[in-house]
Scaffold this motif. Structure first.
Motif, PDB file in Angstrom:
ATOM      1  N   MET A   1      37.087  28.401  49.759  1.00 50.91           N
ATOM      2  CA  MET A   1      36.523  27.813  48.535  1.00 50.91           C
ATOM      3  C   MET A   1      35.944  28.915  47.656  1.00 50.91           C
ATOM      4  O   MET A   1      35.224  29.776  48.141  1.00 50.91           O
ATOM      5  CB  MET A   1      35.427  26.786  48.882  1.00 50.91           C
ATOM      6  N   ALA A   2      36.246  28.860  46.380  1.00 45.80           N
ATOM      7  CA  ALA A   2      35.651  29.815  45.449  1.00 45.80           C
ATOM      8  C   ALA A   2      34.154  29.571  45.336  1.00 45.80           C
ATOM      9  O   ALA A   2      33.657  28.477  45.602  1.00 45.80           O
ATOM     10  CB  ALA A   2      36.315  29.680  44.080  1.00 45.80           C
ATOM     11  N   GLN A   3      33.429  30.604  44.966  1.00 43.47           N
ATOM     12  CA  GLN A   3      31.984  30.497  44.817  1.00 43.47           C
ATOM     13  C   GLN A   3      31.622  29.990  43.420  1.00 43.47           C
ATOM     14  O   GLN A   3      32.170  30.469  42.424  1.00 43.47           O
ATOM     15  CB  GLN A   3      31.335  31.861  45.060  1.00 43.47           C
ATOM     16  N   GLY A 118      41.598  22.921  47.014  1.00 45.94           N
ATOM     17  CA  GLY A 118      41.450  21.499  47.277  1.00 45.94           C
ATOM     18  C   GLY A 118      40.195  20.945  46.631  1.00 45.94           C
ATOM     19  O   GLY A 118      39.566  21.579  45.780  1.00 45.94           O
ATOM     20  N   PRO A 119      39.783  19.736  47.013  1.00 46.11           N
ATOM     21  CA  PRO A 119      38.620  19.075  46.404  1.00 46.11           C
ATOM     22  C   PRO A 119      37.309  19.783  46.725  1.00 46.11           C
ATOM     23  O   PRO A 119      37.067  20.192  47.853  1.00 46.11           O
ATOM     24  CB  PRO A 119      38.639  17.673  47.012  1.00 46.11           C
ATOM     25  N   PRO A 223      37.647  10.982  47.898  1.00 50.08           N
ATOM     26  CA  PRO A 223      37.206  10.684  49.260  1.00 50.08           C
ATOM     27  C   PRO A 223      37.134  11.908  50.173  1.00 50.08           C
ATOM     28  O   PRO A 223      36.224  12.003  51.006  1.00 50.08           O
ATOM     29  CB  PRO A 223      38.258   9.680  49.751  1.00 50.08           C
ATOM     30  N   ILE A 224      38.065  12.847  50.034  1.00 53.05           N
ATOM     31  CA  ILE A 224      38.001  14.051  50.857  1.00 53.05           C
ATOM     32  C   ILE A 224      36.670  14.761  50.645  1.00 53.05           C
ATOM     33  O   ILE A 224      35.970  15.118  51.600  1.00 53.05           O
ATOM     34  CB  ILE A 224      39.165  15.011  50.523  1.00 53.05           C
ATOM     35  N   ALA A 225      36.313  14.991  49.374  1.00 55.46           N
ATOM     36  CA  ALA A 225      35.086  15.734  49.077  1.00 55.46           C
ATOM     37  C   ALA A 225      33.854  15.012  49.605  1.00 55.46           C
ATOM     38  O   ALA A 225      32.951  15.627  50.191  1.00 55.46           O
ATOM     39  CB  ALA A 225      34.968  15.967  47.577  1.00 55.46           C
ATOM     40  N   HIS A 243      45.176  16.800  50.605  1.00 50.70           N
ATOM     41  CA  HIS A 243      44.910  16.557  49.189  1.00 50.70           C
ATOM     42  C   HIS A 243      46.167  16.333  48.348  1.00 50.70           C
ATOM     43  O   HIS A 243      46.063  15.963  47.178  1.00 50.70           O
ATOM     44  CB  HIS A 243      44.048  17.678  48.591  1.00 50.70           C
ATOM     45  N   GLN A 244      47.359  16.520  48.940  1.00 54.31           N
ATOM     46  CA  GLN A 244      48.579  16.170  48.232  1.00 54.31           C
ATOM     47  C   GLN A 244      48.968  14.708  48.431  1.00 54.31           C
ATOM     48  O   GLN A 244      49.962  14.248  47.877  1.00 54.31           O
ATOM     49  CB  GLN A 244      49.725  17.077  48.684  1.00 54.31           C
TER      50      GLN A 244
END
Length: 266
Positions: A1-3, A118-119, A223-225, A243-244
């Motif tokens: 995940m990016a910051q 992704g989310p 929902p994933i997040a 996520h796809q």
């Protein structure tokens, strides 16, 4: 995940809430109304869309065009728009249009902030009940008639004590339906319907599993997040990223996730 720095996170959360507020107004204006009409996107194979779906997505897109003009937008009802920021808003104005048409309060508005990984942030909003489930960046909470509370998925327990949800009893293809039947035979309780609200119940610690097939990205990003921020697990049926869309399993914890995957894969 990016910051993302705290000020950017707060801006994203504030914008997501603004979108949810706008969608609440549009969806409630038509819910249980005698003037509500539905068209089918696929002719004889009933896939409904209403004026509320379109109005809610348009309202959210207008806010994003003003607040976040450099972000991309992917929604269910209109063509995707492409930005330069690396951030994508994935929105479903009414997840559960069949429930919406039926007057049941289990549909919801889905809003997600995603990037290439992704989310990152998700909102599951149920306007009629007035509940909003939010999760991302290490936090998860619900706000509604009972106030505000943190979200936490249910701890591990044996599969024969678990509660399982899916939207349709006749899930996916015959092969997917058979896989679901194997899992259903091993859990304590199986319930149907609920659409996105079932995912909110996983995040709230009320149920153990949601298993679906044939999903689109806009069905599952939010929902994933929310579930992951509440300590749960969301993957495809092979244990990879979900996520796809396609085949998705949402689980309250890694133990029940592993047990369910084993059955789904025979």
């Amino acid at each position: 995940m990016a910051q993302y720095d705290p000020s950017e996170v707060e801006m994203l959360v504030a914008t997501a809430n603004e979108l949810a507020d706008a969608a609440r107004k549009q969806t409630l204006a038509h819910f249980r109304s005698a003037t509500l009409r539905a068209d089918s996107k696929r002719g004889a194979d009933f896939d409904p869309v209403t004026q509320a779906d379109r109005a809610a997505e348009q309202a959210m897109r207008e806010i994003l065009a003003h607040r976040r003009p450099n972000d991309s937008v992917v929604g269910e009802e209109f063509a995707a728009t492409h930005g330069s920021s690396g951030v994508t808003w994935v929105i479903d104005p009414i997840d559960g249009t069949r429930a919406y048409l039926s007057g049941t309060p289990t549909w919801g508005v889905l809003i997600a902030v995603s990037d290439a990984t992704g989310p990152l942030l998700g909102v599951i909003d149920q306007p009629y009940i007035g509940e909003r489930f939010v999760g991302g960046f290490g936090r998860a909470w619900v706000e509604g008639p009972m106030g505000r509370a943190d979200l936490a998925c249910r701890p591990a327990r044996p599969l024969d004590q678990a509660t399982l949800f899916t939207t349709f009893p006749e899930i996916g293809t015959p092969e997917e339906e058979a896989a679901f039947a194997r899992l259903k035979s091993r859990v304590r309780l199986t319930r149907y319907g609920m659409d996105c609200y079932a995912y909110a119940l996983v995040a709230a610690g009320q149920i153990d599993l949601v298993v679906e097939a044939g999903l689109q990205p806009y069905d599952i990003h939010a929902p994933i997040a929310v579930i992951e921020a509440a300590g749960g697990v969301v993957t495809n049926w092979q244990g990879g990223p979900a996520h796809q869309g396609g085949q998705v399993i949402a689980a309250a914890n890694r133990d029940v996730h592993a047990a369910a995957l084993e059955l789904l894969n025979g």
